[in-house]
Design a protein around this motif. Sequence first.
Motif, PDB file in Angstrom:
ATOM      1  N   ARG A 283      -0.328  17.691  12.259  1.00  0.00           N
ATOM      2  CA  ARG A 283      -1.388  18.576  11.753  1.00  0.00           C
ATOM      3  C   ARG A 283      -2.175  19.187  12.901  1.00  0.00           C
ATOM      4  O   ARG A 283      -2.403  20.403  12.930  1.00  0.00           O
ATOM      5  N   ASP A 284      -2.585  18.372  13.866  1.00  0.00           N
ATOM      6  CA  ASP A 284      -3.405  18.868  14.968  1.00  0.00           C
ATOM      7  C   ASP A 284      -2.628  19.849  15.840  1.00  0.00           C
ATOM      8  O   ASP A 284      -3.170  20.869  16.290  1.00  0.00           O
ATOM      9  N   ALA A 285      -1.355  19.555  16.088  1.00  0.00           N
ATOM     10  CA  ALA A 285      -0.539  20.430  16.927  1.00  0.00           C
ATOM     11  C   ALA A 285      -0.318  21.785  16.261  1.00  0.00           C
ATOM     12  O   ALA A 285      -0.430  22.839  16.902  1.00  0.00           O
ATOM     13  N   LEU A 286      -0.012  21.774  14.973  1.00  0.00           N
ATOM     14  CA  LEU A 286       0.230  23.030  14.264  1.00  0.00           C
ATOM     15  C   LEU A 286      -1.062  23.813  14.061  1.00  0.00           C
ATOM     16  O   LEU A 286      -1.062  25.046  14.110  1.00  0.00           O
ATOM     17  N   GLU A 287      -2.168  23.110  13.851  1.00  0.00           N
ATOM     18  CA  GLU A 287      -3.453  23.793  13.694  1.00  0.00           C
ATOM     19  C   GLU A 287      -3.842  24.503  14.985  1.00  0.00           C
ATOM     20  O   GLU A 287      -4.373  25.616  14.968  1.00  0.00           O
ATOM     21  N   ALA A 288      -3.558  23.859  16.131  1.00  0.00           N
ATOM     22  CA  ALA A 288      -3.869  24.472  17.414  1.00  0.00           C
ATOM     23  C   ALA A 288      -3.049  25.740  17.637  1.00  0.00           C
ATOM     24  O   ALA A 288      -3.505  26.678  18.295  1.00  0.00           O
ATOM     25  N   LYS A 289      -1.857  25.782  17.051  1.00  0.00           N
ATOM     26  CA  LYS A 289      -0.958  26.922  17.263  1.00  0.00           C
ATOM     27  C   LYS A 289      -1.129  28.021  16.226  1.00  0.00           C
ATOM     28  O   LYS A 289      -1.087  29.218  16.543  1.00  0.00           O
ATOM     29  N   PHE A 290      -1.360  27.625  14.951  1.00  0.00           N
ATOM     30  CA  PHE A 290      -1.357  28.603  13.864  1.00  0.00           C
ATOM     31  C   PHE A 290      -2.691  28.726  13.126  1.00  0.00           C
ATOM     32  O   PHE A 290      -2.818  29.532  12.205  1.00  0.00           O
ATOM     33  N   GLY A 291      -3.675  27.931  13.496  1.00  0.00           N
ATOM     34  CA  GLY A 291      -4.954  27.965  12.798  1.00  0.00           C
ATOM     35  C   GLY A 291      -5.034  26.894  11.724  1.00  0.00           C
ATOM     36  O   GLY A 291      -4.095  26.118  11.511  1.00  0.00           O
ATOM     37  N   VAL A 292      -6.172  26.843  11.029  1.00  0.00           N
ATOM     38  CA  VAL A 292      -6.400  25.816  10.014  1.00  0.00           C
ATOM     39  C   VAL A 292      -5.428  26.007   8.851  1.00  0.00           C
ATOM     40  O   VAL A 292      -5.321  27.104   8.300  1.00  0.00           O
ATOM     41  N   PRO A 293      -4.706  24.953   8.449  1.00  0.00           N
ATOM     42  CA  PRO A 293      -3.760  25.085   7.334  1.00  0.00           C
ATOM     43  C   PRO A 293      -4.483  25.242   6.000  1.00  0.00           C
ATOM     44  O   PRO A 293      -5.649  24.867   5.850  1.00  0.00           O
ATOM     45  N   GLU A 294      -3.767  25.802   5.023  1.00  0.00           N
ATOM     46  CA  GLU A 294      -4.322  25.921   3.665  1.00  0.00           C
ATOM     47  C   GLU A 294      -4.494  24.553   3.025  1.00  0.00           C
ATOM     48  O   GLU A 294      -5.384  24.336   2.204  1.00  0.00           O
ATOM     49  N   PHE A 295      -3.616  23.627   3.402  1.00  0.00           N
ATOM     50  CA  PHE A 295      -3.589  22.305   2.787  1.00  0.00           C
ATOM     51  C   PHE A 295      -3.055  21.323   3.810  1.00  0.00           C
ATOM     52  O   PHE A 295      -2.070  21.609   4.491  1.00  0.00           O
ATOM     53  N   ALA A 296      -3.694  20.174   3.923  1.00  0.00           N
ATOM     54  CA  ALA A 296      -3.214  19.142   4.840  1.00  0.00           C
ATOM     55  C   ALA A 296      -3.704  17.787   4.333  1.00  0.00           C
ATOM     56  O   ALA A 296      -4.861  17.418   4.516  1.00  0.00           O
ATOM     57  N   LYS A 297      -2.816  17.063   3.657  1.00  0.00           N
ATOM     58  CA  LYS A 297      -3.185  15.771   3.089  1.00  0.00           C
ATOM     59  C   LYS A 297      -1.956  14.870   2.995  1.00  0.00           C
ATOM     60  O   LYS A 297      -0.817  15.330   3.047  1.00  0.00           O
ATOM     61  N   LEU A 298      -2.220  13.580   2.815  1.00  0.00           N
ATOM     62  CA  LEU A 298      -1.150  12.658   2.470  1.00  0.00           C
ATOM     63  C   LEU A 298      -0.880  12.808   0.979  1.00  0.00           C
ATOM     64  O   LEU A 298      -1.806  12.833   0.163  1.00  0.00           O
ATOM     65  N   THR A 299       0.377  12.939   0.616  1.00  0.00           N
ATOM     66  CA  THR A 299       0.755  13.178  -0.772  1.00  0.00           C
ATOM     67  C   THR A 299       1.829  12.170  -1.196  1.00  0.00           C
ATOM     68  O   THR A 299       2.373  11.428  -0.366  1.00  0.00           O
ATOM     69  N   TRP A 300       2.111  12.170  -2.485  1.00  0.00           N
ATOM     70  CA  TRP A 300       3.177  11.325  -3.043  1.00  0.00           C
ATOM     71  C   TRP A 300       4.354  12.209  -3.418  1.00  0.00           C
ATOM     72  O   TRP A 300       4.216  13.106  -4.237  1.00  0.00           O
ATOM     73  N   GLN A 301       5.509  11.954  -2.829  1.00  0.00           N
ATOM     74  CA  GLN A 301       6.695  12.756  -3.117  1.00  0.00           C
ATOM     75  C   GLN A 301       7.750  11.878  -3.785  1.00  0.00           C
ATOM     76  O   GLN A 301       8.084  10.802  -3.285  1.00  0.00           O
ATOM     77  N   PRO A 302       8.257  12.318  -4.944  1.00  0.00           N
ATOM     78  CA  PRO A 302       9.235  11.491  -5.669  1.00  0.00           C
ATOM     79  C   PRO A 302      10.523  11.303  -4.885  1.00  0.00           C
ATOM     80  O   PRO A 302      11.033  12.239  -4.274  1.00  0.00           O
ATOM     81  N   GLN A 303      11.031  10.077  -4.922  1.00  0.00           N
ATOM     82  CA  GLN A 303      12.301   9.803  -4.247  1.00  0.00           C
ATOM     83  C   GLN A 303      13.469  10.338  -5.062  1.00  0.00           C
ATOM     84  O   GLN A 303      14.490  10.741  -4.510  1.00  0.00           O
ATOM     85  N   ASN A 304      13.307  10.342  -6.378  1.00  0.00           N
ATOM     86  CA  ASN A 304      14.286  10.937  -7.288  1.00  0.00           C
ATOM     87  C   ASN A 304      13.531  11.592  -8.435  1.00  0.00           C
ATOM     88  O   ASN A 304      12.413  11.181  -8.765  1.00  0.00           O
ATOM     89  N   THR A 305      14.134  12.609  -9.043  1.00  0.00           N
ATOM     90  CA  THR A 305      13.470  13.285 -10.159  1.00  0.00           C
ATOM     91  C   THR A 305      14.169  12.954 -11.485  1.00  0.00           C
ATOM     92  O   THR A 305      15.349  12.594 -11.509  1.00  0.00           O
ATOM     93  N   VAL A 306      13.401  13.099 -12.561  1.00  0.00           N
ATOM     94  CA  VAL A 306      13.895  12.794 -13.901  1.00  0.00           C
ATOM     95  C   VAL A 306      14.063  14.106 -14.676  1.00  0.00           C
ATOM     96  O   VAL A 306      13.078  14.818 -14.890  1.00  0.00           O
TER      97      VAL A 306
END
Length: 249
Positions: A184-207
């Motif tokens: 996050r810090d590296a990309l923010e330094a290069k491209f500016g403040v992101p629209e969204f930056a958080k820890l999220t839950w991503q499904p390992q498989n979908t139903v």
Amino acid sequence: MAGHSQFKNIMVRKGAQDARRGKLFTKLIRELTTAARNGLPDPAANPRLRSAITAARNANMPKDTIERAIKRGSGGGADANFEEIRYEGYGPGGVAIIVEALTDNRNRTASEIRSVFAKGGGNMGETNSVSFMFGRKGTIRFPLAVATPDAMFEAALEAGAENVESDEGGHTVTTQTEDFAQVRDALEAKFGVPEFAKLTWQPQNTVPVDETAAETLLKLIEALEDNDDVQTVFANYEIADDVLARLSA
């Protein structure tokens, strides 16, 4: 379309639009207050607060409203003490759902979320009852205009990201939890403040969900999102594009 709480009904009545905007502001204010309370009130030294301010600005929240929320959080008053809680459960079609909330009344919120699950054809479970089906990942999103897909991919890879997806909606960078802050810090330094930056839950498989279950499921997710205490909803459903188009019509 995979389930990440992306379904949104089209609101055509101004009253409904205003109500939705008011609920969004409530959620954003809570995030601003919590970010300021749990870190420094200076966004330059508080990445979570920077991200919250960006989200508030993208929602056209007035500057004075943003400043009041930050002041309220940094003041440390009891009324600014929102607790971060996670609820888990199942929706129609056996879809696993994770609900993240910010609340000043744990008992009230638990009761309300349980009621929404029950009325929506699902049931709320215990903590960790479905989270094992998801992976905890860092998610960072930038507007498409900040870089070409190749430039974003190269920068994210160099910073230690796990994956990058670019489409008309923007660039979405995924990281391992331990690499999230540095990427996050590296990309923010290069491209500016992101629209969204958080820890999220991503499904390992979908139903896969059929049309009948999908309609009920999406109503349940919308009802969860409508709760003022709920910040984010994650689910592991998969709905065919043609089914989604008919339900969204």
